[in-house]
Design a protein around this motif. Structure first.
Motif, PDB file in Angstrom:
ATOM      1  N   ILE A 217     -15.548  -2.708  36.810  1.00  0.00           N
ATOM      2  CA  ILE A 217     -15.425  -1.877  35.612  1.00  0.00           C
ATOM      3  C   ILE A 217     -13.951  -1.573  35.352  1.00  0.00           C
ATOM      4  N   PRO A 218     -13.457  -1.774  34.116  1.00  0.00           N
ATOM      5  CA  PRO A 218     -12.052  -1.469  33.818  1.00  0.00           C
ATOM      6  C   PRO A 218     -11.784   0.031  33.806  1.00  0.00           C
ATOM      7  N   ALA A 219     -10.552   0.390  34.099  1.00  0.00           N
ATOM      8  CA  ALA A 219     -10.174   1.805  34.170  1.00  0.00           C
ATOM      9  C   ALA A 219     -10.452   2.535  32.859  1.00  0.00           C
ATOM     10  N   SER A 220     -10.279   1.832  31.745  1.00  0.00           N
ATOM     11  CA  SER A 220     -10.449   2.480  30.440  1.00  0.00           C
ATOM     12  C   SER A 220     -11.891   2.915  30.174  1.00  0.00           C
ATOM     13  N   SER A 221     -12.843   2.366  30.932  1.00  0.00           N
ATOM     14  CA  SER A 221     -14.254   2.710  30.723  1.00  0.00           C
ATOM     15  C   SER A 221     -14.773   3.732  31.718  1.00  0.00           C
ATOM     16  N   LEU A 222     -13.954   4.127  32.679  1.00  0.00           N
ATOM     17  CA  LEU A 222     -14.443   4.976  33.762  1.00  0.00           C
ATOM     18  C   LEU A 222     -14.888   6.355  33.286  1.00  0.00           C
ATOM     19  N   SER A 223     -14.106   6.980  32.411  1.00  0.00           N
ATOM     20  CA  SER A 223     -14.431   8.358  32.019  1.00  0.00           C
ATOM     21  C   SER A 223     -15.783   8.434  31.320  1.00  0.00           C
ATOM     22  N   SER A 224     -16.083   7.475  30.445  1.00  0.00           N
ATOM     23  CA  SER A 224     -17.365   7.505  29.738  1.00  0.00           C
ATOM     24  C   SER A 224     -18.524   7.222  30.690  1.00  0.00           C
ATOM     25  N   LEU A 225     -18.314   6.325  31.663  1.00  0.00           N
ATOM     26  CA  LEU A 225     -19.391   6.010  32.595  1.00  0.00           C
ATOM     27  C   LEU A 225     -19.638   7.148  33.581  1.00  0.00           C
ATOM     28  N   GLN A 226     -18.575   7.817  33.996  1.00  0.00           N
ATOM     29  CA  GLN A 226     -18.735   8.887  34.981  1.00  0.00           C
ATOM     30  C   GLN A 226     -19.520  10.072  34.430  1.00  0.00           C
ATOM     31  N   SER A 227     -19.530  10.201  33.118  1.00  0.00           N
ATOM     32  CA  SER A 227     -20.292  11.292  32.505  1.00  0.00           C
ATOM     33  C   SER A 227     -21.623  10.818  31.918  1.00  0.00           C
ATOM     34  N   ALA A 228     -21.918   9.518  32.069  1.00  0.00           N
ATOM     35  CA  ALA A 228     -23.143   8.971  31.472  1.00  0.00           C
ATOM     36  C   ALA A 228     -24.358   9.294  32.336  1.00  0.00           C
ATOM     37  N   PRO A 229     -25.473   9.672  31.719  1.00  0.00           N
ATOM     38  CA  PRO A 229     -26.692   9.916  32.497  1.00  0.00           C
ATOM     39  C   PRO A 229     -27.242   8.609  33.058  1.00  0.00           C
ATOM     40  N   GLU A 230     -27.882   8.700  34.204  1.00  0.00           N
ATOM     41  CA  GLU A 230     -28.558   7.561  34.833  1.00  0.00           C
ATOM     42  C   GLU A 230     -27.608   6.455  35.288  1.00  0.00           C
ATOM     43  N   VAL A 231     -26.313   6.757  35.412  1.00  0.00           N
ATOM     44  CA  VAL A 231     -25.337   5.759  35.871  1.00  0.00           C
ATOM     45  C   VAL A 231     -24.528   6.347  37.022  1.00  0.00           C
ATOM     46  N   SER A 232     -24.323   5.556  38.057  1.00  0.00           N
ATOM     47  CA  SER A 232     -23.440   5.942  39.152  1.00  0.00           C
ATOM     48  C   SER A 232     -22.264   4.974  39.203  1.00  0.00           C
ATOM     49  N   VAL A 233     -21.065   5.523  39.342  1.00  0.00           N
ATOM     50  CA  VAL A 233     -19.854   4.704  39.484  1.00  0.00           C
ATOM     51  C   VAL A 233     -19.492   4.652  40.969  1.00  0.00           C
ATOM     52  N   LEU A 234     -19.378   3.450  41.503  1.00  0.00           N
ATOM     53  CA  LEU A 234     -19.081   3.253  42.919  1.00  0.00           C
ATOM     54  C   LEU A 234     -17.661   2.727  43.067  1.00  0.00           C
ATOM     55  N   LYS A 235     -16.905   3.332  43.972  1.00  0.00           N
ATOM     56  CA  LYS A 235     -15.518   2.914  44.190  1.00  0.00           C
ATOM     57  C   LYS A 235     -15.307   2.611  45.671  1.00  0.00           C
ATOM     58  N   ALA A 236     -14.482   1.617  45.931  1.00  0.00           N
ATOM     59  CA  ALA A 236     -14.147   1.279  47.312  1.00  0.00           C
ATOM     60  C   ALA A 236     -12.720   0.756  47.349  1.00  0.00           C
ATOM     61  N   ASP A 237     -12.021   1.072  48.434  1.00  0.00           N
ATOM     62  CA  ASP A 237     -10.694   0.498  48.601  1.00  0.00           C
ATOM     63  C   ASP A 237     -10.812  -1.017  48.606  1.00  0.00           C
ATOM     64  N   SER A 238      -9.867  -1.666  47.951  1.00  0.00           N
ATOM     65  CA  SER A 238      -9.937  -3.116  47.805  1.00  0.00           C
ATOM     66  C   SER A 238      -8.566  -3.732  48.079  1.00  0.00           C
ATOM     67  N   PRO A 239      -8.518  -4.835  48.793  1.00  0.00           N
ATOM     68  CA  PRO A 239      -7.242  -5.525  49.008  1.00  0.00           C
ATOM     69  C   PRO A 239      -6.857  -6.343  47.777  1.00  0.00           C
ATOM     70  N   ARG A 240      -6.867  -5.684  46.636  1.00  0.00           N
ATOM     71  CA  ARG A 240      -6.631  -6.358  45.359  1.00  0.00           C
ATOM     72  C   ARG A 240      -5.442  -5.704  44.664  1.00  0.00           C
ATOM     73  N   THR A 241      -4.468  -6.510  44.283  1.00  0.00           N
ATOM     74  CA  THR A 241      -3.267  -5.996  43.636  1.00  0.00           C
ATOM     75  C   THR A 241      -3.061  -6.676  42.292  1.00  0.00           C
ATOM     76  N   ALA A 242      -2.958  -5.893  41.226  1.00  0.00           N
ATOM     77  CA  ALA A 242      -2.585  -6.448  39.927  1.00  0.00           C
ATOM     78  C   ALA A 242      -1.134  -6.924  40.029  1.00  0.00           C
ATOM     79  N   THR A 243      -0.897  -8.157  39.628  1.00  0.00           N
ATOM     80  CA  THR A 243       0.395  -8.804  39.890  1.00  0.00           C
ATOM     81  C   THR A 243       0.901  -9.520  38.652  1.00  0.00           C
ATOM     82  N   LEU A 244       2.198  -9.394  38.407  1.00  0.00           N
ATOM     83  CA  LEU A 244       2.861 -10.229  37.408  1.00  0.00           C
ATOM     84  C   LEU A 244       3.473 -11.409  38.162  1.00  0.00           C
ATOM     85  N   TYR A 245       2.774 -12.534  38.106  1.00  0.00           N
ATOM     86  CA  TYR A 245       3.286 -13.746  38.753  1.00  0.00           C
ATOM     87  C   TYR A 245       4.425 -14.311  37.931  1.00  0.00           C
ATOM     88  N   MET A 246       5.487 -14.716  38.629  1.00  0.00           N
ATOM     89  CA  MET A 246       6.641 -15.315  37.966  1.00  0.00           C
ATOM     90  C   MET A 246       6.831 -16.732  38.484  1.00  0.00           C
TER      91      MET A 246
END
Length: 482
Positions: A217-246
């Motif tokens: 789920i993109p960050a921009s959608s988190l606030s609406s989902l976190q307040s949505a009924p019948e939906v749970s947002v699950l988060k976990a630490d991830s070895p994932r880094t947004a990168t600008l490859y050159m």
């Protein structure tokens, strides 16, 4: 209470692109769909490799590992899992034109059945990480019938709890319960996995109930989902880094001072706070500081415009053309990330244009070196659950996924030594030294460390989030009645 007649819908962020060839990313789709299984499995909770289709393994010589195949397993076409079928499946991946990064001829010289229930994997050099490599989804095992045609056919030829029955090309995969699954009762009647690259759409569908599980789920959608009924947002630490490859292989990026100038120009703190709305933290190089192989004391670079301008002057840079950033559309936030970077670089006199592309269409040019910069993200443990896969494929001179087109003899020597080192602590020290070289050379611009964020409906039961998105549909996954 679970209703075993229920089916489930999963929104995934990518589609298969290579006719289900297991050496490709299609293997991830088959794995998360509950079709494809491997000899071993990495258990993140335990931090170790555990049995899966193999029950045990041992290193019988410096270059040889023997794996014992599990009894009582049948492929979905009714044929038995044997050492011969395992060897044939692994050899298909090993002999692929473009081998899997985790399991290719540079690391594995042969696979053969030594008896009815034993498979021997022989490596090119001593390698303590063979069980990790056999946990890669690219080493998933298919029945011999899967390899009879011009392309690989996984339909009815996996061992997992779900059997693929139909697909809509680049849209979805439909699966039914495998009633003869070796791992016990399968709690769902079936599933549909949809391939939806647009993150906002994935978020909207789980919110409306069109999907039961939405991945990444993109960050921009988190606030609406976190307040949505019948939906749970699950988060976990991830070895994932947004990168600008050159592209280190062509001007002006082949000058380390130029690359360092771009690094000094970026305000990563503001980027994390704005685009990511605090759901990510500024990166401190190629590793997250919490990882056991990260350099002690690593910290996120701070914006320094004056230093950036001095480094540009030292590099002899002149703005003779706008430099292009490719922002892959699979990550909805990258359009905004690219705009922030564009603004930061404009402040030091480096003009930038932005092009949105699907990753699959951009990758050939990027691998060939026909690009300036690309915004993407790479999970350091996606190939195998140890950094050796990422560090080898992405940054060695002959790395098969070296998007940066970086080549450094000292770095390659460190990685070769790490690959032979059986002591975990010593291997991690070598990884840290390799990371320091990448950071010192400003090979890429590591932007933010992200969390794995999934969303599920409240009637989804026994869902265990996997930060690497390899295991989504399992025999235990269930759904309550409506």
């Amino acid at each position: 209470m679970a209703d075993t007649n229920q089916r489930i819908v999963v929104d995934n962020f990518r589609a298969p692109v290579a006719n289900w060839a297991l050496e490709s990313d299609a293997a991830y789709i088959l794995s998360l769909s509950g079709c494809l299984e491997t000899l071993t499995k990495y258990d993140a909770a335990q931090g170790k490799v555990v049995p899966f289709l193999a029950t045990e393994w041992k290193q019988v010589s410096p270059l040889e590992w023997d794996f014992t195949i599990r009894d009582g397993v049948k492929f979905q076409d009714g044929t038995e899992l044997t050492a011969e079928s395992v060897a044939a499946s692994l050899n298909s991946v090993l002999k692929a034109k473009v081998p899997a990064r985790a399991f290719g001829p540079s690391t594995v010289s042969s696979v053969q059945a030594t008896d009815a229930k034993s498979v021997r994997v022989t490596t090119t050099t001593e390698s303590p990480l063979v069980p990790f490599r056999l946990a890669s989804v690219n080493t998933g095992i298919l029945a011999p019938a899967a390899y009879q045609g011009a392309t690989v056919d996984p339909f009815g030829h996996c061992t997992g709890p779900f059997t693929p029955v139909s697909e809509k090309a680049k849209q979805s995969l439909t699966l039914d319960r495998n009633p003869n699954y070796w791992g016990g009762e399968v709690k769902l009647a079936g599933a549909e996995v949809r391939f939806i690259t647009n993150g906002a759409t994935r978020a909207a569908q789980v919110q409306t109930g069109e999907a039961d599980i939405s991945l990444s789920i993109p960050a921009s959608s988190l606030s609406s989902l976190q307040s949505a009924p019948e939906v749970s947002v699950l988060k976990a630490d991830s070895p994932r880094t947004a990168t600008l490859y050159m592209n280190n292989g062509r001007a002006p990026f082949n000058n380390v001072d130029f690359r360092k100038a771009l690094r000094s120009a970026l305000d990563l703190q503001a980027l994390a706070a704005s685009v990511y709305e605090g759901a990510a933290v500024p990166a401190a190089g190629p590793f997250a500081p919490s990882e056991p192989w990260a350099s002690a004391g690593a910290s996120s670079p701070k914006q320094n415009v004056e230093e950036a301008k001095k480094l540009l002057a030292d590099a002899g840079y002149s703005a003779d053309r706008p430099l292009e950033i490719i922002a892959i559309v699979e990550r909805a936030e990258f359009a905004d990330v690219a705009t922030v970077i564009q603004d930061n670089l404009k402040g030091i006199g480096v003009p930038v244009s932005i092009q949105a592309k699907e990753y699959a269409s951009a990758e050939p040019d990027v691998l060939a070196g026909n690009y300036d910069m690309i915004l993407s993200q790479r999970n350091r443990l996606i190939d195998i659950a140890d950094p050796i896969g990422f560090l080898t494929a992405d940054y060695t001179c002959k790395g098969t996924y070296n998007l940066s087109h970086f080549c450094n003899e000292k770095y390659d020597q460190l990685i070769a030594e790490a690959a032979r080192t059986s002591t975990t602590e010593e291997r991690y020290k070598l990884y840290a030294q390799a990371g320091e070289i990448l950071d010192d050379q400003a090979v890429n611009l590591w932007l933010v460390n992200e969390q794995a964020t999934d969303a599920i409906r409240s009637n989804v039961l026994s869902y265990a989030q996997d930060p690497l998105s390899r295991y989504v549909l399992t025999a235990q996954t269930a759904k309550s009645g409506s």
